[in-house]
Design a protein around this motif. Structure first.
Motif, short mmCIF file in Angstrom:
data_model
loop_
_atom_site.label_atom_id
_atom_site.label_comp_id
_atom_site.label_asym_id
_atom_site.label_seq_id
_atom_site.Cartn_x
_atom_site.Cartn_y
_atom_site.Cartn_z
N THR A 114 0.82 -1.20 0.00
CA THR A 114 0.00 0.00 0.00
C THR A 114 0.86 1.26 0.00
O THR A 114 0.42 2.32 -0.46
N LEU A 160 -8.34 2.46 -4.22
CA LEU A 160 -6.96 2.11 -4.55
C LEU A 160 -6.62 2.62 -5.94
O LEU A 160 -7.29 2.28 -6.92
N CYS A 184 -3.96 5.44 -1.58
CA CYS A 184 -5.12 4.87 -0.89
C CYS A 184 -5.92 6.01 -0.25
O CYS A 184 -5.41 6.70 0.64
#
Length: 343
Positions: free
Chosen positions: A159, A178, A164
């Motif tokens: 991530t 995302l 995000c």
């Protein structure tokens, strides 16, 4: 078929029930807002319940997720076990298993999944991913995301290498949007791994829905047994009994189809059609049950702060996440007609 839990599965389920029951209370859920309960997640990992899924299998995970669903506990338990522990254990290389599984087991690594939303993600020749997935459950808690591309291949993305953004969903799943812009990714498993992970996820989320429905129905039964109208409990009315009975049968249908799909995977048997069957029941019947649970509470069920409303939100979110019943049924029919059940 024998769905009787083993001693290990029973012990894990009972421990999960105790932890969820003690820590996932309405007061703590209200305090968590739309985020996750970090203390509860730490307790689950410290108790070894995430790592135990490697030993108790998918059927064991379904039993654990039922307990989570009963209390609508706000932790990334389902996603990290499905897209992380089980996916890496089944399809990861020796190096990936050695590197990732210990962290997933102790909670330091949290994996979520961007499946089956494959249309918006494409992979470059060197593996960089580009595209957007509008809603990924528990993305705000995740350190990694398992992404499916347009060619049904699996990629593991950190991530930290993606953008995000928080997204509020129907249920408080700490979800996010995302966005991948040539994000570095590592492949996970052969091409066939996608179908297995997707079927595993459908089965697991069906098990979670079974717990959500059981929790909603239990609250409705308790309410109608104590709430009186014209000097008689609501539960004495035939209409109430029939609604509750239908909800019970729907809940059991979700549970048994999820058990069968999970048992078949653990036994090494084809289970893609069984996973789709479980998903269909969880989507269609799940929506009916949580509506019934809220309806049987009368005016109290319309209170956004009432615990039964949380089951309603979870049930509808799982319905949307698994796909509407007609879509799932069409995919199931096409798979049966083709006769190609890969997993």
């Amino acid at each position: 078929m024998d769905f009787t839990p083993t001693e290990e599965q029973t012990a894990a389920r009972d421990l999960a029930a105790r932890i969820f029951g003690d820590l996932s209370t309405p007061e703590r859920l209200s305090a968590a807002g739309t985020g996750s309960d970090a203390e509860l997640w730490k307790e689950l990992c410290s108790a070894g319940l995430v790592a135990a899924v490697a030993d108790v299998g998918l059927l064991g995970l379904v039993l654990l997720l039922e307990e989570q669903g009963r209390t609508t506990a706000q932790v990334p338990f389902a996603v990290s076990c499905v897209y992380g522990l089980l996916a890496v254990a089944a399809h990861g290389s020796a190096e990936q298993r050695q590197r990732l599984l210990p962290g997933i087991g102790d909670g330091a690594v949290v994996v979520t999944g961007a499946l089956p939303s494959t249309g918006g993600v494409r992979a470059a020749a060197r593996g960089e991913l580009t595209g957007t997935v509008p809603l990924v459950p528990w993305l705000r808690d995740a350190t990694h995301v398992l992404v499916g591309d347009g060619r049904r291949r699996l990629w593991l993305v950190r991530t930290a290498d993606a953008r995000c953004e928080p997204v509020e969903s129907t249920a408080p799943w700490a979800a996010g949007r995302l966005t991948l812009d040539a994000a570095p990714a590592e492949p996970l498993g052969p091409p066939g791994a996608y179908a297995d992970v997707l079927a595993t996820a459908r089965t697991a989320f069906a098990g979670l829905q079974a717990g959500v429905c059981a929790g909603s129905l239990a609250r409705a039964v308790a309410h109608t047994n104590t709430r009186e109208q014209f000097g008689r409990p609501l539960a004495a009315k035939q209409g109430v009994q029939l609604r509750a009975a239908d909800a019970y049968m729907d809940t059991e249908s979700i549970r048994v189809t999820a058990y069968e799909a999970a048992w078949r995977r653990d036994a090494g048997l084809p289970y893609a059609t069984h996973a789709l069957t479980a998903a269909w029941w969880a989507s269609e019947a799940g929506a009916r049950v949580v509506h019934t649970g809220q309806h049987l509470h009368g005016g109290a069920g319309a209170d956004l702060e009432h615990p039964v409303h949380r089951h309603f939100l979870w049930g509808r979110q799982l319905d949307a996440h698994l796909g509407c019943g007609s879509e799932v049924l069409q995919e199931l029919g096409e798979l049966i007609v083709s006769g190609e059940e890969a997993v």
